[in-house]
Motif scaffolding. Structure first.
Motif, PDB file in Angstrom:
ATOM      1  N   ALA A  49       0.808  -1.216   0.000  1.00  0.00           N
ATOM      2  CA  ALA A  49       0.000   0.000   0.000  1.00  0.00           C
ATOM      3  C   ALA A  49       0.840   1.265   0.000  1.00  0.00           C
ATOM      4  N   SER A  50       2.146   1.152  -0.130  1.00  0.00           N
ATOM      5  CA  SER A  50       2.970   2.354  -0.120  1.00  0.00           C
ATOM      6  C   SER A  50       4.118   2.221  -1.119  1.00  0.00           C
ATOM      7  N   SER A  72       1.856  -1.036  -6.312  1.00  0.00           N
ATOM      8  CA  SER A  72       1.504  -0.286  -5.109  1.00  0.00           C
ATOM      9  C   SER A  72       0.133   0.343  -5.316  1.00  0.00           C
ATOM     10  N   ASP A  73      -0.771   0.135  -4.325  1.00  0.00           N
ATOM     11  CA  ASP A  73      -2.142   0.636  -4.412  1.00  0.00           C
ATOM     12  C   ASP A  73      -2.440   1.542  -3.224  1.00  0.00           C
ATOM     13  N   GLY A  74      -3.227   2.587  -3.463  1.00  0.00           N
ATOM     14  CA  GLY A  74      -3.667   3.455  -2.379  1.00  0.00           C
ATOM     15  C   GLY A  74      -5.044   3.989  -2.643  1.00  0.00           C
ATOM     16  N   THR A  75      -5.790   4.263  -1.562  1.00  0.00           N
ATOM     17  CA  THR A  75      -7.152   4.765  -1.712  1.00  0.00           C
ATOM     18  C   THR A  75      -7.397   6.043  -0.931  1.00  0.00           C
ATOM     19  N   VAL A  79      -1.651  10.510  -0.607  1.00  0.00           N
ATOM     20  CA  VAL A  79      -0.873   9.285  -0.751  1.00  0.00           C
ATOM     21  C   VAL A  79       0.458   9.588  -1.434  1.00  0.00           C
ATOM     22  N   LEU A  81       2.903   6.977  -3.368  1.00  0.00           N
ATOM     23  CA  LEU A  81       3.049   5.597  -3.805  1.00  0.00           C
ATOM     24  C   LEU A  81       4.206   5.474  -4.784  1.00  0.00           C
ATOM     25  N   THR A 104       1.587   1.619 -10.206  1.00  0.00           N
ATOM     26  CA  THR A 104       1.005   2.314  -9.054  1.00  0.00           C
ATOM     27  C   THR A 104      -0.383   2.793  -9.454  1.00  0.00           C
ATOM     28  N   GLN A 106      -4.032   4.772  -7.702  1.00  0.00           N
ATOM     29  CA  GLN A 106      -4.727   5.383  -6.576  1.00  0.00           C
ATOM     30  C   GLN A 106      -6.111   5.815  -6.991  1.00  0.00           C
ATOM     31  N   ARG A 119      -1.558  13.683  -4.214  1.00  0.00           N
ATOM     32  CA  ARG A 119      -0.988  12.353  -4.409  1.00  0.00           C
ATOM     33  C   ARG A 119       0.245  12.422  -5.298  1.00  0.00           C
TER      34      ARG A 119
END
Length: 322
Positions: A49-50, A72-75, A79, A81, A104, A106, A119
């Motif tokens: 997640a980072s 790498s994923d972020g919500t 963020v 990433l 990556t 988001q 982001r």
């Protein structure tokens, strides 16, 4: 050393999974075909997640399909990433398909009551040293993508603010003295994508300022350095793709009971985009049936501002884009 080579049978698959994967000097992952047998697959999967990454130095991978994937994923609304794959003096021998993928991504909405989102997304692939890669097909792809909606309605207050900030970068680099051989297609690409919405709305009882701000930077770069060799029996594709879709809307309305007041709606959009394919001096493409080199960029930038009573009658609006 990890070996699953089995004579007269299918070699077993080798799979390593962790947020960070490192193979150092003289590591060997061997799932190649034994005598009378068939090769197994090799998969290195870094996900989180980072920050995720795969780093391989002075090592060898031998097998059927070979996949190196960092994702790498972020919500969240704020963020940072990154995903990175680095190969230095590595030998990859595949009897199937070689895939080297850094991604990556988001998605999300804003912070502080859907008011703010920032982001940074970076995906990089760096192949260097005297790395050699061979397979039936080879895909090398870095992708960074962001989709964020910052939408805020404030009734009764004299103003409102929505801010969307994004930096998205994807880079795929084949450095000096690297050799890539594909029996079929050879694809090297980078893709950076942004979909951003900043909408600020207010219905106030008096004078006020409502502002929507978008600051977007999108970069995609694919590089083949000098003395690198791309040898393919099929098509060779070098692609850099940078695309953005931006909506910045400020709607400063005044309640009907008040009538026209000194309300102000301001929309500001600042967008930078870059797509670049670099094929440097002394780099070579050999044996290919076709070569496609494409740097592609796209931008949809919608900027709207409005001020006045809540039903009709614009009093003053200001929109800036660049």
């Amino acid at each position: 050393r990890i070996s699953t080579v089995t004579p007269n049978a299918a070699s077993g698959a080798i799979e390593l999974v962790a947020p960070q994967i490192t193979l150092l000097h003289r590591t060997l992952l061997d799932a190649s075909a034994g005598e009378g047998g068939t090769a197994g697959s090799i998969t290195l999967q870094a996900s989180g997640a980072s920050t995720t990454g795969i780093s391989i130095v002075l090592s060898a991978l031998k097998g059927g399909d070979v996949t190196l994937s960092a994702r790498s994923d972020g919500t969240g609304p704020v963020v940072d990433l990154s995903s990175a794959i680095a190969l230095d003096d590595v030998r990859v021998e595949s009897s199937g398909t070689v895939r080297i993928l850094a991604e990556t991504e988001q998605t999300g909405s804003g912070l502080l009551g859907d008011q703010f989102a920032a982001r940074s997304l970076i995906s990089t692939i760096d192949i260097g040293g005297q790395t050699s890669i061979s397979g039936q097909a080879v895909e090398i792809a870095s992708t960074a993508g962001s989709t964020v909606d910052v939408s805020r309605l404030v009734p009764g207050l004299p103003g409102n603010l929505a801010v969307s900030i994004a930096s998205t970068r994807a880079e795929s680099t084949v450095n000096d003295d690297v050799t890539i051989v594909s029996a079929g297609a050879l694809d090297i690409r980078s893709s950076a994508l942004n979909d951003s919405t900043a909408i600020a709305e207010s219905v106030s009882l008096g004078a006020g300022v409502t502002t929507a701000v978008s600051v977007i930077d999108t970069t995609a770069r694919t590089t083949v350095a000098g003395n690198a060799v791309l040898n393919a029996g099929g098509q060779v594709t070098l692609l850099a793709d940078s695309r953005s879709r931006i909506d910045s809307v400020a709607d400063a309305a005044v309640a009907d009971s008040v009538g026209a007041a000194a309300s102000l709606g301001v929309s500001v959009s600042r967008v930078k985009g870059e797509s670049m394919v670099e094929f440097m001096e002394n780099a070579r493409v050999e044996r290919t049936s076709a070569l496609d080199v494409l740097a592609r960029g796209g931008l949809v930038n919608n900027v709207l501002s409005r001020a006045g009573d809540s039903n009709a009658g614009t009093v003053l609006g200001d929109a800036l884009s660049g």
